[in-house]
Design an enzyme around this catalytic site. Structure first.
Site, PDB file in Angstrom:
ATOM      1  N   LYS A 154     -11.041  -0.431  46.337  1.00  0.00           N
ATOM      2  CA  LYS A 154     -10.559  -1.539  45.818  1.00  0.00           C
ATOM      3  C   LYS A 154     -10.937  -1.128  44.498  1.00  0.00           C
ATOM      4  O   LYS A 154     -12.188  -1.072  44.512  1.00  0.00           O
ATOM      5  CB  LYS A 154     -11.069  -2.976  46.812  1.00  0.00           C
ATOM      6  CG  LYS A 154     -10.040  -4.431  45.044  1.00  0.00           C
ATOM      7  CD  LYS A 154     -10.180  -5.611  45.827  1.00  0.00           C
ATOM      8  CE  LYS A 154      -9.683  -6.478  45.467  1.00  0.00           C
ATOM      9  NZ  LYS A 154      -9.596  -7.841  45.930  1.00  0.00           N
ATOM     10  N   SER A 158      -5.786 -11.182  45.922  1.00  0.00           N
ATOM     11  CA  SER A 158      -5.526  -9.568  45.636  1.00  0.00           C
ATOM     12  C   SER A 158      -5.824  -8.583  45.842  1.00  0.00           C
ATOM     13  O   SER A 158      -5.430  -7.006  45.458  1.00  0.00           O
ATOM     14  CB  SER A 158      -6.895 -10.090  44.969  1.00  0.00           C
ATOM     15  OG  SER A 158      -8.885  -9.596  45.322  1.00  0.00           O
ATOM     16  N   SER A 186      -8.308 -12.112  49.628  1.00  0.00           N
ATOM     17  CA  SER A 186      -7.693 -11.501  49.022  1.00  0.00           C
ATOM     18  C   SER A 186      -8.604  -9.798  50.046  1.00  0.00           C
ATOM     19  O   SER A 186      -7.474  -9.352  49.947  1.00  0.00           O
ATOM     20  CB  SER A 186      -8.603 -11.281  47.559  1.00  0.00           C
ATOM     21  OG  SER A 186      -7.548 -11.547  47.100  1.00  0.00           O
TER      22      SER A 186
END
Ligand code: GLN
Length: 504
Positions: free
Chosen positions: A83, A158, A182
């Site tokens: 990420k 996210s 997330s």
């Protein structure tokens, strides 16, 4: 000739075994995934930055060590998607924001370092909602990621990029962060596994901060064992993170291998279901409970009355921390600087930069947080929210006095359409109804695939929540479920779309 589809669809643990046995080289595996990214990422858009040269160099180094007879860990040589919230020295790190465009961190996050030390090959950085604020990846300043099950739908957020990369076979492992869901919500809507470790169980050092009392890095994978192996690599004490727990990593790999739930008491949270939950989500959730019962678990209903206030309290505490954490983007130290033409004051430059650099959702949260923390309102908003947070933790404590784990759907609906909730922040926030309580209390929680909703054929996630430092229970239940479901369908849910995303 190597079997490319075989590599792309293999589990990470299997790839690790074959690389260690020198049946495959890390370079060959890494190249297969880089080729896959090149072939499909134009449609999925999971990656913001692919570091092909860095990944191949890392893979070659792992191969050289293995060829020299060195014993490395079980995931050595296996590629991973990271990420873009984790600092990677010298490699772009944007947090999905224009304000950090072009920034290359001078240091790496502890998680990044631990991945490298374990010989895990970092393919690149994945897309996310700006500063991890969102549930759909639509808030990224660099465009939306698409759900590999249906490209018109969101991959969750996210960490939608990490989850989509797994579902489209662009990586066998990924890393996310979970502040309010997330890791788990993207896992849920993409048919993949995602675990939020106990708060303090993985290091936040070098992870770009959203809300520091809630943020927690964690593993994403297609199988429970792969997630556990990755958890073991990144978990454990880090003196560089002041809230890191000085305790051994819970026995997550043993639990994932065992999957024995005989006699385990599972509490179904009464408040997380009913109105607003899709029928197919409820149906698959109930069926999964039946499977766990058949596997020897005892199912009881448990009430956690304060969970209904979790979302409201979260949207005060989280923005308050956001407003203070994001004050550091002042146009002086990082990334973007707008209007610095020698005629403007530092304050004017800062204002212009923050206005141009932050997206709408980030600004909304900074404003809400700044308001909630302002004198005269502090007690009414931030203070009350902290009290609710305490009550939620007490609900968990009480429940864990009678059950070993709590369960719920991971998110109320399957993947919604891109654009469907962008105009309605409250509808978007409701994606996290089930996941936020565990962030508020700091306990361990994971999302595991439990089939496809009959009405739309999209993945449904099953959430398991365990007390702090009992992360192994999350994996134990996840593994039991994975095993029971494999008896009636493909072993891994994403195998159902393997033929869409990989060539025979
Ligand atoms: N979707 C939640 C939010 O927008 C959670 C985000 C996260 O866990 N980083 O705040």
């Amino acid at each position: 000739m190597t079997d490319t589809r075989g590599i792309l669809t293999a589990t990470a643990s299997d790839l690790g075994i074959r690389i260690a046995a020198r049946e495959l080289t890390s370079v060959e595996v890494t190249q297969a995934f880089l080729d896959q990214i090149g072939r499909v990422d134009g449609r999925v858009r999971a990656f913001l930055h692919v570091d092909a040269a860095g990944a191949l160099a890392q893979a070659a180094a792992v191969d050289a060590r293995l060829d020299a007879g060195e014993q490395l860990g079980p995931l050595a040589g296996v590629p991973l998607a990271l990420k873009d919230l984790f600092c990677t020295q010298g490699v772009p790190t944007t947090a999905g924001s224009k304000i950090l465009e072009g920034w290359r961190p001078p240091y790496s996050a502890t998680v990044t370092e631990r991945l490298r030390a374990a010989g895990i090959v970092i393919l690149g950085k994945t897309n996310l909602d700006e500063f991890a604020m969102g549930s759909s990846t639509e808030n990224s300043a660099y465009g939306t990621t698409h759900n590999p099950w249906d490209l018109d739908r969101i991959p969750g957020g996210s960490g939608g990029g990490s989850a989509a990369a797994l579902a489209a076979f662009e990586a066998p492992l990924a890393i996310g962060t979970d502040t309010g869901g997330s890791i788990r919500q993207p896992g849920s809507v993409t048919g993949t596994v995602g675990v939020k470790p106990t708060y303090g169980g993985t290091s936040r050092y070098g992870v770009i901060a959203m809300a520091s009392s809630l943020d927690q890095p964690g593993p994403c994978a297609r199988t429970v064992l792969d997630a556990a192996l990755l958890h073991e690599v990144i978990g454990g004490h880090d003196p560089l993170d002041s809230t890191s727990i000085d305790a051994p990593v819970p026995p997550v790999v043993d639990a994932a291998r065992s999957g024995d739930v005989t006699g385990l008491r599972i509490g179904v949270v009464k408040e997380l279901g009913g109105e607003g939950y899709a029928p197919g989500v409820e149906q698959r959730f109930r069926e999964a409970l039946g499977l766990l019962e058949e596997a020897g678990a005892e199912i009881v209903e448990v009430s956690c009355p304060h969970f209904v206030s979790a979302l409201g309290a979260y949207y005060l505490i989280m923005p308050s921390e956001v407003s203070s954490n994001l004050a550091r983007y002042d146009a002086m130290r990082y990334g973007l600087r707008v209007g610095d033409d020698g005629t403007r004051s530092a304050e004017e430059v800062m204002n212009l930069t923050r206005d141009a650099g932050f997206g709408e959702e980030v600004k909304r949260r900074i404003i809400i947080g700044t308001y909630a923390l302002s004198s005269g309102y502090y007690d009414a908003y931030y203070g009350s929210a902290q009290k609710v947070r305490r009550l939620i933790a007490q609900d968990f404590d009480r429940a864990f006095g009678t059950v070993d784990v709590l369960v719920s759907p991971s998110t109320p609906t399957t993947a919604f359409r891109i654009g469907e909730r962008t105009a309605d922040p409250l509808a978007m926030y409701k994606s996290d109804l089930c996941t936020i309580p565990s962030n508020m209390a700091g306990n361990a929680a994971g999302s595991f695939p439990c089939g496809l909703a009959p009405e739309d054929g999209l993945p449904v996630g099953f959430q398991v929540m365990a007390p702090p430092l009992a992360d192994d229970r999350v994996y134990r239940v996840g593994a039991a479920l994975e095993r029971a479901l494999a008896a009636s369908g493909p072993a891994v849910l994403t195998d159902r779309i393997a033929s869409t995303w990989t060539e025979a």
